[in-house]
Design a protein around this motif. Structure first.
Motif, PDB file in Angstrom:
ATOM      1  N   GLY A 583       0.807  -1.215   0.000  1.00 46.11           N
ATOM      2  CA  GLY A 583       0.000   0.000   0.000  1.00 46.11           C
ATOM      3  C   GLY A 583       0.833   1.254   0.000  1.00 46.11           C
ATOM      4  O   GLY A 583       0.451   2.270  -0.591  1.00 46.11           O
ATOM      5  N   HIS A 584       1.989   1.203   0.642  1.00 43.48           N
ATOM      6  CA  HIS A 584       2.891   2.357   0.652  1.00 43.48           C
ATOM      7  C   HIS A 584       3.548   2.515  -0.715  1.00 43.48           C
ATOM      8  O   HIS A 584       3.743   1.541  -1.463  1.00 43.48           O
ATOM      9  N   THR A 585       3.917   3.716  -1.003  1.00 43.12           N
ATOM     10  CA  THR A 585       4.584   4.005  -2.277  1.00 43.12           C
ATOM     11  C   THR A 585       6.069   4.227  -2.124  1.00 43.12           C
ATOM     12  O   THR A 585       6.766   4.426  -3.119  1.00 43.12           O
ATOM     13  N   ASP A 586       6.557   4.209  -0.898  1.00 46.92           N
ATOM     14  CA  ASP A 586       7.992   4.363  -0.648  1.00 46.92           C
ATOM     15  C   ASP A 586       8.363   3.505   0.552  1.00 46.92           C
ATOM     16  O   ASP A 586       7.528   2.849   1.165  1.00 46.92           O
ATOM     17  N   THR A 587       9.629   3.506   0.918  1.00 50.22           N
ATOM     18  CA  THR A 587      10.159   2.614   1.943  1.00 50.22           C
ATOM     19  C   THR A 587       9.438   2.782   3.274  1.00 50.22           C
ATOM     20  O   THR A 587       9.231   3.910   3.739  1.00 50.22           O
ATOM     21  N   VAL A 588       9.066   1.658   3.885  1.00 44.26           N
ATOM     22  CA  VAL A 588       8.461   1.654   5.216  1.00 44.26           C
ATOM     23  C   VAL A 588       9.579   1.697   6.247  1.00 44.26           C
ATOM     24  O   VAL A 588      10.495   0.882   6.215  1.00 44.26           O
ATOM     25  N   LEU A 589       9.492   2.650   7.176  1.00 47.44           N
ATOM     26  CA  LEU A 589      10.555   2.869   8.146  1.00 47.44           C
ATOM     27  C   LEU A 589      10.253   2.297   9.527  1.00 47.44           C
ATOM     28  O   LEU A 589      11.167   1.900  10.246  1.00 47.44           O
ATOM     29  N   ALA A 590       8.992   2.293   9.933  1.00 47.82           N
ATOM     30  CA  ALA A 590       8.648   1.855  11.287  1.00 47.82           C
ATOM     31  C   ALA A 590       7.244   1.275  11.284  1.00 47.82           C
ATOM     32  O   ALA A 590       6.429   1.558  10.392  1.00 47.82           O
ATOM     33  N   LEU A 591       6.966   0.489  12.306  1.00 47.33           N
ATOM     34  CA  LEU A 591       5.634  -0.101  12.466  1.00 47.33           C
ATOM     35  C   LEU A 591       5.385  -0.403  13.935  1.00 47.33           C
ATOM     36  O   LEU A 591       6.300  -0.464  14.749  1.00 47.33           O
ATOM     37  N   ASP A 592       4.097  -0.603  14.252  1.00 47.09           N
ATOM     38  CA  ASP A 592       3.696  -0.964  15.611  1.00 47.09           C
ATOM     39  C   ASP A 592       2.393  -1.736  15.524  1.00 47.09           C
ATOM     40  O   ASP A 592       1.596  -1.537  14.598  1.00 47.09           O
ATOM     41  N   VAL A 593       2.161  -2.611  16.491  1.00 45.66           N
ATOM     42  CA  VAL A 593       0.977  -3.454  16.514  1.00 45.66           C
ATOM     43  C   VAL A 593       0.173  -3.131  17.763  1.00 45.66           C
ATOM     44  O   VAL A 593       0.720  -2.779  18.819  1.00 45.66           O
ATOM     45  N   GLY A 604       6.256   5.512   6.655  1.00 45.08           N
ATOM     46  CA  GLY A 604       7.457   5.477   5.844  1.00 45.08           C
ATOM     47  C   GLY A 604       7.773   6.786   5.168  1.00 45.08           C
ATOM     48  O   GLY A 604       7.288   7.865   5.562  1.00 45.08           O
ATOM     49  N   LYS A 605       8.569   6.654   4.124  1.00 45.10           N
ATOM     50  CA  LYS A 605       9.045   7.839   3.410  1.00 45.10           C
ATOM     51  C   LYS A 605       7.985   8.491   2.518  1.00 45.10           C
ATOM     52  O   LYS A 605       8.228   9.569   1.979  1.00 45.10           O
ATOM     53  N   ASP A 606       6.843   7.834   2.340  1.00 51.20           N
ATOM     54  CA  ASP A 606       5.780   8.446   1.529  1.00 51.20           C
ATOM     55  C   ASP A 606       4.950   9.445   2.310  1.00 51.20           C
ATOM     56  O   ASP A 606       3.898   9.891   1.844  1.00 51.20           O
ATOM     57  N   LYS A 607       5.367   9.769   3.560  1.00 50.31           N
ATOM     58  CA  LYS A 607       4.758  10.795   4.406  1.00 50.31           C
ATOM     59  C   LYS A 607       3.366  10.410   4.899  1.00 50.31           C
ATOM     60  O   LYS A 607       2.586  11.281   5.296  1.00 50.31           O
ATOM     61  N   THR A 608       3.044   9.129   4.872  1.00 53.69           N
ATOM     62  CA  THR A 608       1.745   8.669   5.334  1.00 53.69           C
ATOM     63  C   THR A 608       1.915   7.593   6.384  1.00 53.69           C
ATOM     64  O   THR A 608       2.951   6.918   6.458  1.00 53.69           O
ATOM     65  N   MET A 609       0.866   7.457   7.178  1.00 53.23           N
ATOM     66  CA  MET A 609       0.766   6.359   8.133  1.00 53.23           C
ATOM     67  C   MET A 609      -0.473   5.542   7.765  1.00 53.23           C
ATOM     68  O   MET A 609      -1.569   6.106   7.592  1.00 53.23           O
ATOM     69  N   GLU A 628       7.222  15.619   5.785  1.00 50.77           N
ATOM     70  CA  GLU A 628       8.406  14.825   5.453  1.00 50.77           C
ATOM     71  C   GLU A 628       8.192  13.397   5.909  1.00 50.77           C
ATOM     72  O   GLU A 628       7.122  13.036   6.421  1.00 50.77           O
ATOM     73  N   ALA A 629       9.196  12.565   5.711  1.00 52.15           N
ATOM     74  CA  ALA A 629       9.093  11.148   6.021  1.00 52.15           C
ATOM     75  C   ALA A 629       8.757  10.934   7.494  1.00 52.15           C
ATOM     76  O   ALA A 629       9.267  11.634   8.376  1.00 52.15           O
ATOM     77  N   ILE A 630       7.905   9.932   7.745  1.00 52.95           N
ATOM     78  CA  ILE A 630       7.510   9.582   9.108  1.00 52.95           C
ATOM     79  C   ILE A 630       8.412   8.444   9.571  1.00 52.95           C
ATOM     80  O   ILE A 630       8.419   7.361   8.980  1.00 52.95           O
ATOM     81  N   GLY A 631       9.152   8.705  10.634  1.00 56.39           N
ATOM     82  CA  GLY A 631      10.144   7.730  11.070  1.00 56.39           C
ATOM     83  C   GLY A 631       9.771   6.916  12.281  1.00 56.39           C
ATOM     84  O   GLY A 631      10.483   5.974  12.627  1.00 56.39           O
ATOM     85  N   SER A 661       7.756  12.632  12.827  1.00 61.16           N
ATOM     86  CA  SER A 661       8.270  12.770  11.472  1.00 61.16           C
ATOM     87  C   SER A 661       9.624  13.469  11.452  1.00 61.16           C
ATOM     88  O   SER A 661      10.086  14.026  12.465  1.00 61.16           O
ATOM     89  N   LYS A 662      10.216  13.402  10.269  1.00 52.94           N
ATOM     90  CA  LYS A 662      11.468  14.106  10.051  1.00 52.94           C
ATOM     91  C   LYS A 662      11.272  15.613  10.053  1.00 52.94           C
ATOM     92  O   LYS A 662      12.249  16.374  10.178  1.00 52.94           O
ATOM     93  N   ASP A 663      10.022  16.069   9.930  1.00 56.66           N
ATOM     94  CA  ASP A 663       9.743  17.505  10.021  1.00 56.66           C
ATOM     95  C   ASP A 663       9.747  17.994  11.465  1.00 56.66           C
ATOM     96  O   ASP A 663       9.364  19.125  11.741  1.00 56.66           O
ATOM     97  N   ARG A 664      10.146  17.067  12.415  1.00 64.14           N
ATOM     98  CA  ARG A 664      10.348  17.384  13.831  1.00 64.14           C
ATOM     99  C   ARG A 664       9.043  17.657  14.575  1.00 64.14           C
ATOM    100  O   ARG A 664       9.033  18.275  15.641  1.00 64.14           O
ATOM    101  N   THR A 665       7.948  17.199  14.017  1.00 62.05           N
ATOM    102  CA  THR A 665       6.659  17.345  14.680  1.00 62.05           C
ATOM    103  C   THR A 665       6.129  15.989  15.083  1.00 62.05           C
ATOM    104  O   THR A 665       6.482  14.950  14.508  1.00 62.05           O
TER     105      THR A 665
END
Length: 1106
Positions: A583-593, A604-609, A628-631, A661-665
């Motif tokens: 479903g993501h369009t770019d690299t997935v960086l983190a996850l949680d269950v 991930g890097k597609d700026k979505t969760m 920006e990317a969500i880390g 996110s990488k946008d520091r928010t």
């Protein structure tokens, strides 16, 4: 029930919560099995692991039932069985003889080696060059630059072929050397005592004879001949029995100029006709007849209807009267094969079938390939399989129909059918209709063109028994259904069953679904989570005991893994069968269950969760808003909040999700509620609706640098964030207001986690330390140092009494908080360990790193303690049995016990008692030892010799050790000892100490003469013993010591110098001279006799006077 400490921070309104013993309320159902008193962990062992097994290139499936001992001898019982066979009765039903079980396998290229992939379990069993040890080795070979001549592995395998008997393997290396391996599973095929070593080379066939690298190899159905094709376009046919080349075919000049590389080789299944089809990159197909063509002769048939590389060829029909070709020009050509009479004048007959006509012309039969159909399919074909048994499970397909399966650049597996059309005129031949698509892979499971498409396609048979779909209904036994194996560009191996029961689409096409997927290579693992067992609920939303609900209790444990890609992979622990969340369009960086085990959040890097429903594996909600990317992301930890929906959920009363996110928010998102999400996943998504859009209920600027981690407290009151600005910040979850900033790390913070039991927080940092913070006064109460590189992840275990941390040094360390010490270090990775997670019970640990390895660890503390206790009990019992046997002089039984238990000290006692008993009975002790040595097998003999080597290092044990060695070498032939593994080396270690002991004994024996001389000089001190002394004197043979002495010797007051001694008499008697050595002056024999006589007389007088 033991009472544990509840996590007791402030509530959302700032009031203190009273600490009480936890009741098994709805929000604590997931943890109700963990309420017993925690015990400290001491050690961990590897339960299973997923390592890179396929790095691209050729991959083949065994044709028979498989091979023996691919896991080695010691692991056959454990590794050879199905992962779901927990019942011993089911296992015995599957394998009546587990040690002789055949394991179906895939051979795949991986880092210059060939991996044996268990086709049933999906795990890497061994490799050709490194054996089973390669499973625990790093993958450094994958990173070698092939363009660097210095790092180029000359023995790297570039091409291979497996014979139809699944035993003979032919490989071609980087240096164009052909080698033959034996995969029979015998002692001659695998190295090592347990057959876990590398495959042994059966024969080296020599150089391939090609000027350029070999790219294609193929075996004839008989297993006698195999063909090799190279980049230069030449093809060579080898006879495996003699190891020589029988035919060599050179390519013609292509239309592009120069020779064209060989891209495909295919043998005719008819063993009576040795026909070899060669497909090349220029689109030509040539069929060679090995029976009629001379070495290097022209092809029997040449076809030039393709305009690009030919990748697939196959003979079809009951009598092989059809021929199908496909390639990268996006077309499939079908050909009819028949014989025609060709007349040629002036040609001498070469075959008996030739006959003369009335006109004097000579005729002969020739085989003709005539193209009858061309089907454009608009994708480059990389794999094609002929489905000969498809009609057995599909009544709509007749036996004479031709059914094909194709896979290519579009990433979709499709099925094609061509009907046999009988000719109306008896003089005409039957033909085939146009190929029509009768089946297609479902879009949700198709790999897709954007990701690179499929690279190969294989077909299983009923002999493999790989079908897992009906395994649970069949007592855990895999079914014999045929399956298609599709290999994609990301090195994933997907199994698509052909069971005739798949869904039929609206256009009457069969829908192919993926049953399971084997991941050949994970790339770098960035994050992972163990999925908790979902809490089952009935129609009234009441929880169901998972121990009573078999449908929930029997679900396999799964792991969600974020790799360096846009897909999230769900692995089954043990079998490592994989499902993909796309479903993501770019690299997935983190996850949680979620703690209830029903939802998964990924970012991930597609700026979505994205929020995934794990019951349907569908994306049910999307959060957009970061620039920006969500880390980092985290889900609410209270289970009861996930049932809150409607307006309460939108206003923040239910569960929530936090992203950084990488946008520091940092943003807080509302959770719609499980009822709404379940309804959306089951009904609305199926109708084509888009996922729900999550709304933001709070946002804050959290740090001045990138945020690495976000964590939520167990009661959802606090949120902790760690950043590259070296700080950890605590936020109130209700309004995202800053509560405190924790400072103390010297570098960026990679992880921070709340303790589930105490008011403490653990953080790991790039300064190689793990710190423990008190949430009462916000001070650092512990600092754990020991990592050689950055500490990346940290987790609590053992009821909050211990910590687990992973680092960039590839190590996982276990810390005890009270003692501030490292209990153990777990080494299972060769690169950074980015991912770490614990199961609910705290007994299973999963780690993943940059080395693409997923390792599942099991807490072995109790097992090791039990084993230690059992060993102590066994040692006591053994000591008692040995004592009983020795007391009753049952040395044979005692010796067997000592050797069987590998107890050198007890064996020494038995050997000593055995020899002493023989000496007491008047024997020399050697005969009994020889009788034992003759009965020992060669491995037991080597064991005893190792004991003797150790005993021989000490003087007090050297006598019995050398006596045992003498018994062995005198009772066992020398050639048998010399040919045994390790015995020559053991004997070489015994020799130096044996020589030293012989020198020591020789010196003692020489010194014993001094005692004889002393006793001779002293005579008898008692009159009563005078006769005994004379008898001893008569029997004693005097041996003179060294002939000359340069030093002075004082014996009982006698001064000796220059070989003569003057004895001073105190009673005024004559001086007595005793000759010890020869005088400087020569003397005759008579002088010696007179001196001897006078000396004897003087001694007699002195003895009588005394």
């Amino acid at each position: 029930m033991a009472i544990v400490h509840e996590y007791v921070p402030d509530d959302d309104d700032g009031n203190d919560i009273v600490a009480t013993a936890p009741d098994l309320s709805q929000e604590d159902e997931f943890n109700k099995n963990n309420m017993s008193a925690p015990t400290l962990s001491k050690s961990w062992k590897v339960q299973s692991s997923h390592v890179p097994s396929y790095a691209g290139g050729k991959i083949i499936l065994c044709r028979g039932k498989g091979a023996r001992h691919i896991y080695g001898l010691k692991s056959d019982d454990d590794e050879g069985r199905n992962i779901n066979d927990d019942d011993d009765d089911d296992n015995e039903k599957r394998n009546e003889k587990p040690k002789e079980d055949l394991t179906p396998f895939l051979l795949a290229q991986c880092g210059g080696d060939l991996s044996f992939i268990d086709a049933l379990r999906g795990t890497k069993a061994r490799t050709v060059r490194n054996g089973c040890q390669s499973v625990d080795m790093d993958g450094d070979d994958d990173n070698v630059d092939d363009d660097d001549d210095e790092n180029l592995d000359k023995d790297a395998i570039t091409c291979f072929a497996l014979a139809p008997n699944d035993v003979d393997l032919i490989t071609c290396t980087q240096s164009s050397i052909l080698r033959q391996y034996d995969l029979s599973g015998s002692a001659e095929s695998y190295g090592g005592e347990e057959r876990t070593g590398p495959c042994k080379v059966k024969r080296v066939l020599g150089r391939s004879g090609h000027d350029l690298p070999v790219t294609v190899m193929s075996f004839h159905r008989s297993g006698v001949f195999f063909a090799t094709g190279s980049v230069e376009g030449s093809v060579r046919v080898w006879d495996l029995r003699g190891g020589y080349i029988t035919h060599s075919f050179r390519p013609g000049i292509s239309a592009r100029g120069g020779a064209s590389a060989v891209t495909a080789l295919e043998w005719c299944p008819d063993t009576e006709n040795l026909h070899l089809a060669v497909g090349r990159e220029d689109g030509t197909v040539r069929v060679h007849d090995l029976r009629t063509e001379e070495k290097g002769g022209d092809a029997m048939v040449g076809m030039h209807d393709h305009v690009s590389a030919v990748t697939c060829m196959a003979w079809a029909g009951k009598r092989h009267e059809w021929f199908v070709t496909a390639g990268r020009d996006a077309v499939i050509n079908t050909w009819s094969i028949h014989e025609e009479e060709a007349s040629r004048e002036g040609e001498t007959p070469k075959k008996k079938k030739k006959k003369k006509t009335e006109k004097g012309k000579e005729t002969k039969r020739k085989i003709v390939y005539k193209r009858i159909r061309t089907l454009p399919i608009y994708e480059q074909i990389e794999g094609m399989c002929l489905l000969q048994n498809y009609h057995m499970s599909h009544p709509s397909v007749e036996q004479h129909d031709v059914v094909l399966a194709t896979a290519g650049s579009k990433g979709v597996v499709r099925l094609w059918k061509a009907k046999r059309i009988e000719a109306d005129n008896p003089d005409q031949r039957p033909t085939l209709s146009n190929l029509t698509c009768i089946g297609e892979q479902l879009p949700k499971t198709a790999f897709g063109e954007e990701r690179g498409g499929y690279m190969s396609l294989l077909l299983t048979s009923h002999r493999h028994r790989l079908g897992q779909r009906d395994a649970k209904d069949n007592g855990g036994i895999p079914s014999s259904t045929e399956e298609l194996i599709a290999v994609d560009a990301e090195h994933n191996i997907s199994f698509l069953p052909l069971i005739g029961m798949n869904k039929i689409s609206a256009d009457d096409k069969e829908s192919l679904d993926v049953d399971r997927t084997i991941i050949g290579h994970n790339d770098e693992i960035l994050d992972l989570r163990i999925l908790p067992t979902p809490i089952a609920r009935d129609s009234n939303n009441e929880s169901i005991d998972t121990n009573q609900d078999e449908s929930v209790a029997c679900r396999p444990q799964k792991i969600a893994v974020a790799t360096n890609s846009a897909q999230v992979r769900l692995f089954e622990v043990g079998s490592y069968s994989c499902e993909v969340l796309d479903g993501h369009t770019d690299t997935v960086l983190a996850l949680d269950v979620s703690p209830c085990g029903r939802y998964l959040a990924t970012c991930g890097k597609d700026k979505t969760m994205r929020l995934w429903h794990l019951g349907t594996n569908q994306c049910v909600a999307v959060a957009t808003g970061h620039t920006e990317a969500i880390g980092a992301t985290s889900l609410s930890r209270k289970v009861v909040r996930y049932e809150v929906g409607g307006k309460a959920a939108k206003n923040g009363g239910g569960a929530f999700i936090v992203t950084a996110s990488k946008d520091r928010t940092m943003k807080r998102w509302s959770f719609p509620g499980s009822i709404e999400l379940n309804k959306h996943a089951e009904t609305e998504l199926a109708s084509g609706k888009e996922p729900l859009a999550l709304s933001v209920i709070g946002s804050a600027r959290a740090h001045e640098k990138d945020i690495n981690i976000v964590s939520i407290a167990p009661n959802d009151s606090l949120i902790a964030t760690g950043s590259q600005d070296k700080t950890v910040k605590l936020w109130r979850s209700k309004d995202l207001t800053l509560q405190v900033t924790l400072k103390g790390h010297k570098r960026g913070v990679w992880d921070c986690q709340f303790s589930p039991y105490d008011r403490v927080l653990a953080s790991s940092s790039g300064d190689r330390t793990v710190k423990l913070w008190s949430l009462g006064d916000y001070s650092c109460v512990r600092t754990f140092q020991g990592h050689a590189a950055s500490a990346l992840r940290v987790r609590f275990l053992s009821g909050g009494l211990q910590l687990l941390s992973s680092g960039a040094d590839g190590l996982v360390k276990l810390w005890t908080i009270r003692t501030n010490e490292c209990e153990t270090t777990i080494d299972g990775h060769t690169d950074k360990v980015w991912a770490l997670d614990l199961a609910q019970d705290g007994k299973t640990l999963v780690s993943g790193g940059a080395d693409s390895r997923i390792v599942v660890w099991q807490d072995s503390t109790k097992e090791e303690e039990d084993a230690k206790r059992d060993a102590e009990e066994q040692n006591i019992l053994m000591e008692q049995q040995l004592s009983n046997h020795l007391r009753h002089k049952e040395y044979k039984q005692a010796l067997e016990i000592a050797l069987e238990l590998d107890k050198p000290r007890q064996a020494l006692k038995v050997f000593t008692a055995l020899v002493e008993n023989d000496v007491t009975n008047g024997n020399d002790g050697l005969t009994s030892l020889q009788s034992h040595a003759k009965a020992w097998p060669i491995n037991r003999t080597a064991q005893v010799l190792r004991y003797c080597r150790d005993w021989n290092t000490r003087a007090r044990n050297s006598h019995i050790a050398l006596l045992i060695i003498k018994a062995i070498v005198s009772s066992i032939p020398v050639h048998k000892l010399a040919s045994a593994d390790g015995i020559p080396e053991i004997l070489a270690g015994i020799t130096p100490y044996a020589e030293r002991h012989f020198e020591r004994i020789d010196k003692l024996y020489a010194s014993s003469y001094l005692i004889d001389f002393t006793l001779l000089s002293m005579g008898s001190l008692s009159i009563n013993h005078d006769e005994d002394f004379r008898a001893w004197e008569a029997k004693t043979k005097l041996i003179l010591p060294q002939k000359s002495t340069d030093s002075k010797l004082n014996l009982t007051g006698t001064a000796v110098s220059g070989g003569k001694s003057q004895i001073a008499s105190t009673n005024d008697t004559d001086d007595e001279v005793l000759t010890i050595g020869e005088s400087d002056t020569s003397s005759t024999g008579s002088d010696i006799e007179s001196d001897s006589d006078s000396e004897s007389g003087d001694e007699a007088d002195s003895s009588s006077s005394s």
